[in-house]
Design an enzyme around this catalytic site. Structure first.
Site, PDB file in Angstrom:
ATOM      1  N   THR A 553       0.849  -1.192   0.000  1.00 20.78           N
ATOM      2  CA  THR A 553       0.000   0.000   0.000  1.00 20.78           C
ATOM      3  C   THR A 553       0.886   1.245   0.000  1.00 20.78           C
ATOM      4  O   THR A 553       2.115   1.159   0.098  1.00 20.78           O
ATOM      5  CB  THR A 553      -0.897   0.035   1.245  1.00 20.78           C
ATOM      6  OG1 THR A 553      -0.087   0.313   2.409  1.00 20.78           O
ATOM      7  CG2 THR A 553      -1.622  -1.292   1.442  1.00 20.78           C
ATOM      8  N   LYS A 577       7.092   3.490   1.354  1.00 20.42           N
ATOM      9  CA  LYS A 577       8.110   4.357   1.943  1.00 20.42           C
ATOM     10  C   LYS A 577       7.655   5.011   3.247  1.00 20.42           C
ATOM     11  O   LYS A 577       8.476   5.557   3.988  1.00 20.42           O
ATOM     12  CB  LYS A 577       8.493   5.454   0.942  1.00 20.42           C
ATOM     13  CG  LYS A 577       9.177   4.934  -0.311  1.00 20.42           C
ATOM     14  CD  LYS A 577       9.428   6.027  -1.323  1.00 20.42           C
ATOM     15  CE  LYS A 577       8.176   6.397  -2.095  1.00 20.42           C
ATOM     16  NZ  LYS A 577       7.697   5.323  -2.965  1.00 20.42           N
ATOM     17  N   GLU A 604      13.907  -3.021   0.351  1.00 23.07           N
ATOM     18  CA  GLU A 604      14.804  -2.670  -0.763  1.00 23.07           C
ATOM     19  C   GLU A 604      14.092  -1.842  -1.819  1.00 23.07           C
ATOM     20  O   GLU A 604      14.661  -0.912  -2.403  1.00 23.07           O
ATOM     21  CB  GLU A 604      15.349  -3.956  -1.375  1.00 23.07           C
ATOM     22  CG  GLU A 604      16.269  -3.754  -2.578  1.00 23.07           C
ATOM     23  CD  GLU A 604      17.602  -3.131  -2.215  1.00 23.07           C
ATOM     24  OE1 GLU A 604      17.801  -1.947  -2.540  1.00 23.07           O
ATOM     25  OE2 GLU A 604      18.431  -3.825  -1.608  1.00 23.07           O
ATOM     26  N   VAL A 607      13.452   2.362  -2.459  1.00 24.37           N
ATOM     27  CA  VAL A 607      14.358   3.254  -3.200  1.00 24.37           C
ATOM     28  C   VAL A 607      14.836   2.529  -4.442  1.00 24.37           C
ATOM     29  O   VAL A 607      15.455   1.472  -4.359  1.00 24.37           O
ATOM     30  CB  VAL A 607      15.571   3.667  -2.339  1.00 24.37           C
ATOM     31  CG1 VAL A 607      16.488   4.604  -3.142  1.00 24.37           C
ATOM     32  CG2 VAL A 607      15.132   4.335  -1.053  1.00 24.37           C
ATOM     33  N   LEU A 611      16.122  -1.990  -8.219  1.00 24.78           N
ATOM     34  CA  LEU A 611      17.578  -1.796  -8.218  1.00 24.78           C
ATOM     35  C   LEU A 611      18.163  -2.129  -6.846  1.00 24.78           C
ATOM     36  O   LEU A 611      17.551  -1.833  -5.821  1.00 24.78           O
ATOM     37  CB  LEU A 611      17.919  -0.342  -8.570  1.00 24.78           C
ATOM     38  CG  LEU A 611      17.498   0.139  -9.964  1.00 24.78           C
ATOM     39  CD1 LEU A 611      17.849   1.613 -10.131  1.00 24.78           C
ATOM     40  CD2 LEU A 611      18.187  -0.691 -11.045  1.00 24.78           C
ATOM     41  N   GLY A 663       0.229   7.668 -18.192  1.00 23.42           N
ATOM     42  CA  GLY A 663       0.293   6.946 -16.922  1.00 23.42           C
ATOM     43  C   GLY A 663       1.647   7.009 -16.257  1.00 23.42           C
ATOM     44  O   GLY A 663       1.934   6.221 -15.354  1.00 23.42           O
ATOM     45  N   GLU A 666       1.583  10.240 -11.125  1.00 25.65           N
ATOM     46  CA  GLU A 666       0.465   9.922 -10.240  1.00 25.65           C
ATOM     47  C   GLU A 666      -0.806  10.518 -10.843  1.00 25.65           C
ATOM     48  O   GLU A 666      -0.734  11.405 -11.702  1.00 25.65           O
ATOM     49  CB  GLU A 666       0.709  10.505  -8.841  1.00 25.65           C
ATOM     50  CG  GLU A 666       1.885   9.886  -8.087  1.00 25.65           C
ATOM     51  CD  GLU A 666       1.639   8.432  -7.716  1.00 25.65           C
ATOM     52  OE1 GLU A 666       0.465   8.053  -7.501  1.00 25.65           O
ATOM     53  OE2 GLU A 666       2.618   7.675  -7.642  1.00 25.65           O
ATOM     54  N   ASP A 677       8.222  12.705  -2.669  1.00 26.04           N
ATOM     55  CA  ASP A 677       8.571  11.303  -2.855  1.00 26.04           C
ATOM     56  C   ASP A 677      10.088  11.127  -2.913  1.00 26.04           C
ATOM     57  O   ASP A 677      10.643  10.194  -2.324  1.00 26.04           O
ATOM     58  CB  ASP A 677       7.916  10.786  -4.138  1.00 26.04           C
ATOM     59  CG  ASP A 677       8.177   9.311  -4.362  1.00 26.04           C
ATOM     60  OD1 ASP A 677       7.675   8.498  -3.554  1.00 26.04           O
ATOM     61  OD2 ASP A 677       8.887   8.966  -5.324  1.00 26.04           O
ATOM     62  N   LYS A 681      12.842   9.152  -0.249  1.00 27.51           N
ATOM     63  CA  LYS A 681      13.846   8.175  -0.671  1.00 27.51           C
ATOM     64  C   LYS A 681      15.242   8.547  -0.205  1.00 27.51           C
ATOM     65  O   LYS A 681      16.002   7.684   0.278  1.00 27.51           O
ATOM     66  CB  LYS A 681      13.805   8.031  -2.193  1.00 27.51           C
ATOM     67  CG  LYS A 681      12.514   7.398  -2.706  1.00 27.51           C
ATOM     68  CD  LYS A 681      12.454   7.374  -4.221  1.00 27.51           C
ATOM     69  CE  LYS A 681      11.159   6.752  -4.718  1.00 27.51           C
ATOM     70  NZ  LYS A 681      11.034   6.755  -6.194  1.00 27.51           N
ATOM     71  N   GLY A 796       7.900   1.380 -12.008  1.00 28.39           N
ATOM     72  CA  GLY A 796       7.177   0.397 -12.807  1.00 28.39           C
ATOM     73  C   GLY A 796       6.770  -0.799 -11.974  1.00 28.39           C
ATOM     74  O   GLY A 796       7.533  -1.278 -11.128  1.00 28.39           O
TER      75      GLY A 796
END
Length: 813
Positions: A553, A577, A604, A607, A611, A663, A666, A677, A681, A796
């Site tokens: 969520t 986050k 993980e 952020v 990756l 898309g 947001e 955001d 991070k 993504g």
């Protein structure tokens, strides 16, 4: 000779009765003679006790219970006894009911249902069932006669749990069996004193009757027919994957029974054990199933243990103090005092220092045991030679059993590792020198989880223990995660992952054995409408081993439950986050709790999506490196907007509008453009470096004026943004003139974190970044001249969900 015993569940339904008749009919046609022992129909014994107690209190409703029993037995006669034999069968039954009524009236006159009266009343259950089965078999052409064991099993007068007089009983029952023409249908559970008063044999009494007949008649096998396939490796209500145990030795069976296995009861085994008669546990409802054979010789084909059992509602009593060391007789006084009060000791363990003795007893004996031992050691306690008796209630004993343990090193290690990996504390340990079993005491709340964890360790493939996933959030990432897991399960890539719970803002569904992911949407739609708190409480109470709670969520509320979950030894994996970038108190508490409990908390994907950003940073720090600075482009949306803007000639507002349509942003683009955001991070990375900055301390240099964010609608926002196109175009021209490009860069250095849009030239690694890629640049003492650069898709659903799955798999390492 073969002895068959049918239990109450076998005799208690039309299906079971039909199967019993067919099994006995088939065996009667065989070469070996048979004797059949029967229990009362299921629930009849309990009803007979109610009749006695109600009669004792002059409650006339006891007659309704008599009628209830009569109706069940008459229905069985109508279903399985041929029509021409029904009148005589019903007449015999009626005689029993007349006697039952007389017994009830006698109890009512005395106004007392003592143990002897209860035994007299309970006997009618077996008398009725044996007569029914004999009549049904006779109607099918099988010579059969009911045998009342009150005529051949002789006991003392310990009503309710009478003790057998073995030699007299063996002689009498041999004579009675020899006199019967055909198959003897024997009443289980009941017996009589030498002067003819009815007694009962206590718990497992019908099994005991079967064992007695088998031993007296030198049977080749005793078959116990019940409603399960045999003895399983664990309680199937706790372990869904429990499997059948093909063979057990008598010793293994006794150990499993003592510590909670319900299929067999220890005293019933003794006559068979003395004569070395195999005992088979068979399923009346699946007569072709192999069942479990209990025999004298061990099976050499299996692993170190045969099964796991558990005993609930245990209290630990601890006697300790300096006077225990080197003083003989302390243990003897403990056992003698408890025996005097008829308190059964389930488990004993003592430290080699002799400082303390710990015993396990049933919870309902705890207060009496405490008083008894306080009295026994009153002088020593007063003189401080022994400490006050310690009572620890609400514990459970979990036991592994197997004769091969003594031959295979590492069994105990595997047991304790499985408990430790699931955060289950071992309070006490007991193992005999024979090495047939190892018992551990755990908290009652950990009992089911302990059994399941140990079962995984010993009976599941060692490389693939089950991971039980509980997901909350079925948006883009959550849905994609379920899709990936389902695809891998179909391919067999990760069969060990089992999704046991799914929740969104409207519905929740939990299935202990796993949810069919091919139709999870429909299953969830039919699920309960409950609050997130209820869902999380159910996850915690289910107590499955290797449980992983996955928060997909964007909620600020769900992370507030992470601490509770970690405290319950449930791993937490999340791309959300809000938890790790929330108040620093929450962050520090979560990590302290994780460290204290030895749990797993992985994020993980908060952020850089999939990756390896946080993992790489942790590896650097773990190897003793020191971070000098972190620079990063951490927003795929802002990366796309500014790389597209600098590479072309479209107005900034038009690029934002187009990205929204595609898309890439947001639903409200301002949630990307405010830089919050990115701030979350860089804060997460800063905290990984040891900084405890708060989110409000991350300096965000806004590149849009405040009125853009206070606009009451998106239409108003875009109108304001269009007015800023000339300003952005001027910045683009300046950047081109100086051979630079605009990038939104987050930076952490010297306990300061910033987010701002700035120009970078061709010497910067961010210069060539295009599209929605993320990039993180670590400058450290070891990576000083040439920083460590991590680059790739930072957004993504596909890559994020894959990263979440990677974290789920890491919880098992």
């Amino acid at each position: 000779m073969i002895v068959l015993k049918f239990g109450g569940t076998s005799m208690g339904s039309a299906e079971g009765q039909k199967n019993c008749i067919e099994i006995v009919s088939e065996r009667a046609r065989g070469k070996k003679p048979i004797v059949v022992i029967v229990s009362a129909f299921s629930r009849v014994t309990d009803t007979l006790q109610k009749i006695a107690r109600k009669a004792a209190s002059r409650d006339e409703s006891y007659r309704e219970h008599i009628e209830e029993i009569r109706t069940r037995h008459l229905q069985a006669i109508r279903s399985f006894v041929p029509l021409e034999r029904q009148p005589s069968s019903c007449a015999t039954m009626q005689a029993f009911f007349n006697d039952m009524d007389k017994t009830a009236k006698s109890i009512a006159q005395l106004r007392m249902a003592d143990a002897a009266s209860l035994d007299a009343m309970m006997a009618y259950g077996e008398l009725l069932s044996s007569q029914f089965l004999a009549d049904a078999l006779t109607g099918r052409g099988v010579k059969a006669n009911a045998l009342d064991t009150r005529t051949c099993i002789i006991t003392d007068d310990s009503f309710g749990s009478a003790r057998i007089k073995k030699e007299e009983s063996y002689t009498a029952l041999r004579e009675r069996i020899a006199a019967i023409n055909g198959v003897a249908i024997v009443t289980g559970f009941i017996a009589a004193t030498a002067d003819g008063r009815t007694t009962t044999l206590g718990r497992g009494g019908s099994d005991y009757t079967a064992s007695l007949f088998g031993a007296a008649l030198d049977a080749s096998v005793i078959e116990i027919w019940t409603d399960v396939n045999g003895v399983l490796t664990a309680d199937p209500r706790i372990v869904r994957d429990a499997v059948l145990v093909p063979t057990l030795t008598y010793r293994e069976a006794l150990e499993l029974s003592h510590f909670g296995a319900k299929v067999i009861y220890p005293p019933t085994m003794m006559p068979a054990l003395e004569k070395q008669i195999p005992v088979k546990i068979k399923n009346t409802f699946r007569p072709d199933a192999a069942g479990t054979c209990i025999q004298s010789s061990p099976d050499t084909k299996n692993g170190p243990i045969k099964g796991i059992s558990s005993l609930s509602d245990i209290t630990l009593i601890r006697v300790e103090g300096p006077n225990m060391i080197g003083h003989t007789g302390c243990a003897e006084r403990i056992f003698r005092a408890l025996a005097r009060e008829l308190i059964n000791i389930v488990l004993i363990t003592q430290a080699s220092s002799e400082y303390s003795i710990c015993i396990g007893i049933h919870n309902n004996d705890a207060q009496k045991a405490h008083r008894t031992l306080e009295t026994e050691f009153a002088l020593e306690i007063q003189g401080k030679l022994i400490h006050p008796i310690v009572v620890e209630p609400n514990k459970a004993i979990v036991t592994i059993v197997g004769e091969h343990m003594k031959k295979i090193p590492g069994t105990a290690g595997r047991l304790f590792r499985s408990l430790g990996e699931n955060g289950i504390n071992t309070i006490a340990i007991a193992q005999g020198s024979s090495e047939f079993s190892i018992s551990v005491v755990v908290e009652s709340q950990d009992e089911s989880r302990a059994v399941a964890a140990i079962h995984d360790a010993f009976f599941c493939a060692p490389t693939a223990p089950n991971i039980n996933v509980f997901l909350v959030g079925t948006g883009l990432i959550g849905s994609k995660l379920l899709e990936i897991i389902n695809t891998q399960q179909i391919k067999g890539s990760n069969p060990s992952i089992r999704v046991c719970g799914i929740a969104n803002s409207k519905h929740t569904v939990i299935a202990r054995g796993g949810i069919d992911l091919s139709s999870w949407q429909a299953i969830l739609q039919e699920g309960k409408q409950t609050l997130a708190t209820d869902y999380i409480d159910r996850v915690a109470s289910l107590a499955l081993p290797h449980s992983v709670f996955v928060d997909c969520t964007a909620s600020e509320d769900v992370p507030t439950y992470y601490e509770h979950l970690i405290n319950k030894d449930i791993s937490v994996v999340t791309p959300n986050k809000k938890g790790v970038s929330g108040p620093k108190e929450m962050y520090t508490v979560l990590h302290a709790q994780k460290k204290r409990r030895g749990g797993t908390f992985l994020y993980e994907t908060t952020v850089g999506a999939g990756l390896p950003v946080i993992g790489s940073l942790r590896d650097l720090l773990a190897c003793g490196d020191t971070v000098i600075s972190i620079e990063a482009m951490l927003s795929g949306t802002l990366g796309y907007l500014f790389s597209t803007f600098c590479a072309g000639n479209l107005g900034f507002s038009e690029i934002v509008r187009e990205a929204k349509m595609l898309g890439y942003t947001e639903p409200d683009p301002r949630d990307d453009l405010n830089g919050l955001d990115v701030a979350r991070k860089i804060l997460i990375l800063a905290r990984e470096c040891g900084s405890l900055l708060e989110l409000k301390e991350v300096r965000i240099d806004p590149f849009l004026p405040p009125e853009c964010f206070t606009a009451t609608s998106q239409e108003e926002f875009f109108a304001l943004l269009e007015k800023l196109d000339p300003v952005f175009d001027e910045q683009r021209q300046k950047a081109r003139a100086s051979n630079t490009v605009l990038r939104c860069i987050a930076r952490f250095e010297k306990d300061m974190a910033t987010v701002k849009v700035c120009p970078v030239d061709a010497t910067s690694p961010f210069y060539s970044l295009s599209g929605s890629d993320n990039m993180v640049v670590f400058s450290t003492q070891r990576y000083d001249k040439q920083p460590l650069v991590i680059r790739g898709p930072g957004a993504g659903a596909d890559v994020t969900a894959a990263g979440v799955l990677a974290d789920i798999l890491k919880t098992m390492r």
